[in-house]
Design an enzyme around this catalytic site. Structure first.
Site, PDB file in Angstrom:
ATOM      1  N   GLU A   1      34.326  45.226   2.497  1.00  0.00           N
ATOM      2  CA  GLU A   1      34.489  46.377   2.857  1.00  0.00           C
ATOM      3  C   GLU A   1      36.114  47.018   3.543  1.00  0.00           C
ATOM      4  O   GLU A   1      36.096  46.478   4.141  1.00  0.00           O
ATOM      5  CB  GLU A   1      33.149  47.388   3.345  1.00  0.00           C
TER       6      GLU A   1
ATOM      7  N   ASP B   1      30.340  46.385   7.359  1.00  0.00           N
ATOM      8  CA  ASP B   1      29.973  45.828   8.354  1.00  0.00           C
ATOM      9  C   ASP B   1      28.086  45.902   8.436  1.00  0.00           C
ATOM     10  O   ASP B   1      27.516  46.179   7.836  1.00  0.00           O
ATOM     11  CB  ASP B   1      30.723  47.872   8.705  1.00  0.00           C
TER      12      ASP B   1
ATOM     13  N   ASP C   1      26.995  48.712  10.371  1.00  0.00           N
ATOM     14  CA  ASP C   1      26.749  49.191  10.490  1.00  0.00           C
ATOM     15  C   ASP C   1      26.456  49.808   9.358  1.00  0.00           C
ATOM     16  O   ASP C   1      25.970  50.163   8.846  1.00  0.00           O
ATOM     17  CB  ASP C   1      27.767  49.773  11.613  1.00  0.00           C
TER      18      ASP C   1
ATOM     19  N   ASP D   1      27.600  52.929   7.629  1.00  0.00           N
ATOM     20  CA  ASP D   1      28.431  53.191   6.371  1.00  0.00           C
ATOM     21  C   ASP D   1      28.522  51.302   5.939  1.00  0.00           C
ATOM     22  O   ASP D   1      28.262  51.627   4.359  1.00  0.00           O
ATOM     23  CB  ASP D   1      30.184  53.547   6.924  1.00  0.00           C
TER      24      ASP D   1
END
Ligand code: 28F
Length: 650
Positions: free
Chosen positions: A441, A514, A516, A518
């Site tokens: 990503e 990641d 997180d 997203d």
């Protein structure tokens, strides 16, 4: 001439000279049922056992269909018996026309096919494993008790060991004013049902619920006296429209209304109810005389044909279709929930499992009725009609795009063979088994991964943030995304029905995103895409999720990385007086390339999660269910499910 019970018993005892050939004929009436039960109930396993229940319930439902019965109760008894009771007219107790020295009730219970089917009018189920008659139940029960209330009197008759009468039908009392009905209690014969005679309540409940849906207003109560299971009462004044509501209750309806229409002609009846939902599957359920025709048949074909003609006709007439739009039946049926229930006198059940309706005559009735009544409904409900046409057009375009995409991948286009996507930093090895594809990503992490990788066996495909924020993750929208096209090209094995796992260019497809929200979003979407378009890749365990460390801290001058909370806890237990703070790593970008390599890509040190089909299916559900903007809900869903994922130290 029918044997007297004592003669019957003598005959059974095999004492010669005491019975004549006509007695043999009657006595042997039930013998074949005990000799070859599978011929009458399909098998002597659980499904055959439950056929006994269906046979008795069907007789009560027949009495209801003819309008004489409003309530049916079904109970499973502590001692393993099953009791079915109705408030119909009660089986006649007078002498039977053909066997004058026997009551009609006894003949119905002891002679094959002596039930209401012949001459009794109504829609008895015939053919196949249904409508064999309650005498079959008697033949396969170690005990059966019949109770009839008629003409203010209560009658009873008991049978043993496969239908042998203990005594003739006799009056045992009087009934409360005007109460009538039939009750059959039977105990299946363990000698016949070698896999056991234990009834399964869920099976019975499901079937009773369907019978109540199909017989509007009929109350069917179910009680399992063997357990604490609460009593269930099924009664649907809305009939099959309530059935459609029930089936769609777990889905998102396209509109509130449920359409319905019916017709009858020359002792044939058809009832249809329908509603579209926003899903993609077509859920047409058809029935003939209350029997689920899972293999479809003439009634379903008539309905489908008329549905297509009616909706296309409506769309053309109102100029809702552009010239290029070519609607097909499958586009119109996408998201449709419909019940097609027909009743006819001699249903012919065909097909592998005798659940395909073969009667040609019913097809024209259903087709004509649907053509006429559905067009009327569309004209009377323009808002819903427009939604139906819109949805069908979208489905048609998706189908066209999917076909075009398949053609694309088939024609060795840019996606396959004819040069790899330029964003792919491929590995030099051509041996799929040792090669790995990292889908990374973000371009910055992609850059680090390219520098950190082992160029011989590790390929990197950087993809931008939200590859696709499709509401419905429909195939045509996905394929418009360059990222997805690059992914298909890199993997090199096509997609959908044409996916060929033998052509996959890597032994591992590793998603690196990641930690997180997203990152978890993109992970979910990628898993959804792979699950939907390359399911075998998931099934065969090619798909992994990389696990970048969650924490870093300093030990002296050296930066140490910790994979997750567990690793952090064990680190602290070894170094109780560790004072340096822990840095929660938000993104791959917080590590420089050699740290990323050492912690996440290096086979000797990394931790990969292998994704199973269940995890991918959960992701698929997350995509379709959690596409809303509720970030916390999505995050919660991912965290809840992520913890179930197996950890593998590769
Ligand atoms: C618990 C299972 O089996 N109910 C039934 C009837 C009612 C009649 C009937 C049955 C007529 C001539 C065969 C009554 N009065 N529940 C049931 N309810 N069978 S089975 O008739 C049997 C046929 O021979 C019935 C007038 N006509 C029919």
């Amino acid at each position: 001439m029918v044997l007297q019970p004592d003669l019957e018993r003598t005959a059974r005892s095999g004492d010669p000279g005491l019975y004549d050939e006509s007695a043999i004929q009657i006595l042997e009436g039930l013998e074949p049922v005990r000799m070859r039960p599978g011929m009458f109930i399909g098998s002597t396993g659980p499904s055959g056992l439950h056929h006994l229940v269906w046979e008795v319930v069907d007789n009560a439902v027949d009495e209801a269909m003819q309008g004489y019965c409003q309530n049916i109760t079904v109970s499973l008894l502590e001692d393993g018996g099953c009791r079915v009771s109705d408030d119909g007219r009660g089986i006649p107790v007078g002498p039977h026309p053909q066997y004058p020295d026997k009551s009609t009730a006894e003949i119905v219970l002891t002679v094959l096919h002596a039930g209401g089917k012949f001459g009794g009018g109504g829609y008895k189920v015939s053919g196949g494993l249904h409508g064999v008659g309650v005498s079959v139940v008697n033949a396969l029960s170690r005990r059966l008790v019949l109770q009839v209330c008629r003409d203010g009197k209560q009658y009873e008759m008991e049978f043993r060991d496969g239908g042998v009468p203990v005594a003739p039908l006799k009056q045992v009392g009087t009934t409360a004013k005007g109460s009538t009905g039939t009750t059959v209690t039977f105990w299946p014969d363990p000698g016949i049902f070698e896999e056991g005679t234990e009834f399964r309540p869920q099976t019975i409940e499901e079937r009773l619920q369907v019978m109540a849906f199909l017989n509007r207003g009929l109350a069917i109560q179910f009680t399992d006296e063997r357990s604490e299971r609460e009593e269930r009462l099924f009664r649907y004044s809305g009939g099959i429209a309530d059935f459609v509501r029930h089936l769609n209750s777990a889905k998102e309806a396209l509109f509130k209304k449920v359409g319905e229409f019916s017709a009858s002609e020359a002792s044939q009846e058809v009832e249809v109810a329908f509603q579209w939902n926003t899903g993609y599957h077509d859920g047409i359920h058809s029935f003939a005389n209350g029997i689920a025709t899972t293999e479809g048949g003439m009634h379903e074909e008539g309905f489908k044909k008329a549905l297509t003609v009616a909706v296309k006709g409506y769309a053309r007439q109102r100029n809702l279709l552009k010239e290029k739009d070519e609607l097909q039946g499958e586009d119109i049926r996408e998201g449709l929930t419909a019940i097609v229930s027909v009743r006819l006198e001699n249903p012919q059940f065909e097909g592998q499992t005798k659940t395909k309706l073969g009667n040609l005559s019913i097809r024209s009735l259903v087709e004509r009725t649907t053509n006429e009544k559905l067009v009327e409904w569309l004209e009377e409900n323009p808002t819903e009609a427009r939604q139906i046409v819109q949805k069908a057009m979208t489905a048609a375009r998706a189908r066209a795009a999917a076909r075009q995409a398949r053609d694309l991948t088939r024609r060795k286009s840019v996606l396959e063979g004819a040069g790899m996507p330029d964003k792919l930093a491929d590995c030099s090895s051509r041996n799929a088994r040792e090669s790995e594809l990292f889908i990374v990503e973000g371009d910055s992490a992609g850059g680090s991964a390219i520098r950190a990788r082992n160029p011989e066996t590790q390929a990197i495909l950087p993809i931008r943030g939200k590859i696709l924020n499709v509401e419905r993750a429909r195939i045509d929208r996905m394929l418009k995304s360059i990222e997805i096209q690059a992914l298909i090209g890199a993997i090199g094995a096509g997609l959908g029905d044409d996916f060929d796992i033998a052509k996959v260019r890597y032994g591992k497809i590793i998603i690196l995103a990641d930690a997180d929200v997203d990152g978890s979003h993109i992970r979910t979407l990628l898993l959804t895409f792979l699950f939907r378009q390359m399911k075998e890749l998931v099934e065969m365990g090619y798909v992994f999720v990389a696990q970048p460390p969650l924490y870093s801290t300093l030990v002296g001058k050296e930066k140490v990385y910790l994979k997750d909370d567990l690793a952090k806890a064990s680190f602290l237990s070894e170094r109780p007086n560790h004072s340096h703070p822990f840095n929660r790593l938000k993104g791959l970008g917080e590590m420089d390339f050699d740290e990323l390599g050492a912690t996440t890509m290096d086979r000797a040190k990394r931790t990969l999660l292998q994704i199973s089909v269940e995890q991918a299916a959960l992701a698929d559900e997350a995509t379709s269910v959690l596409m809303g903007e509720d970030v916390d809900l999505r995050k919660q869903f991912i965290q809840n499910n992520a913890k179930d994922v197996r950890f593998l130290d590769i």
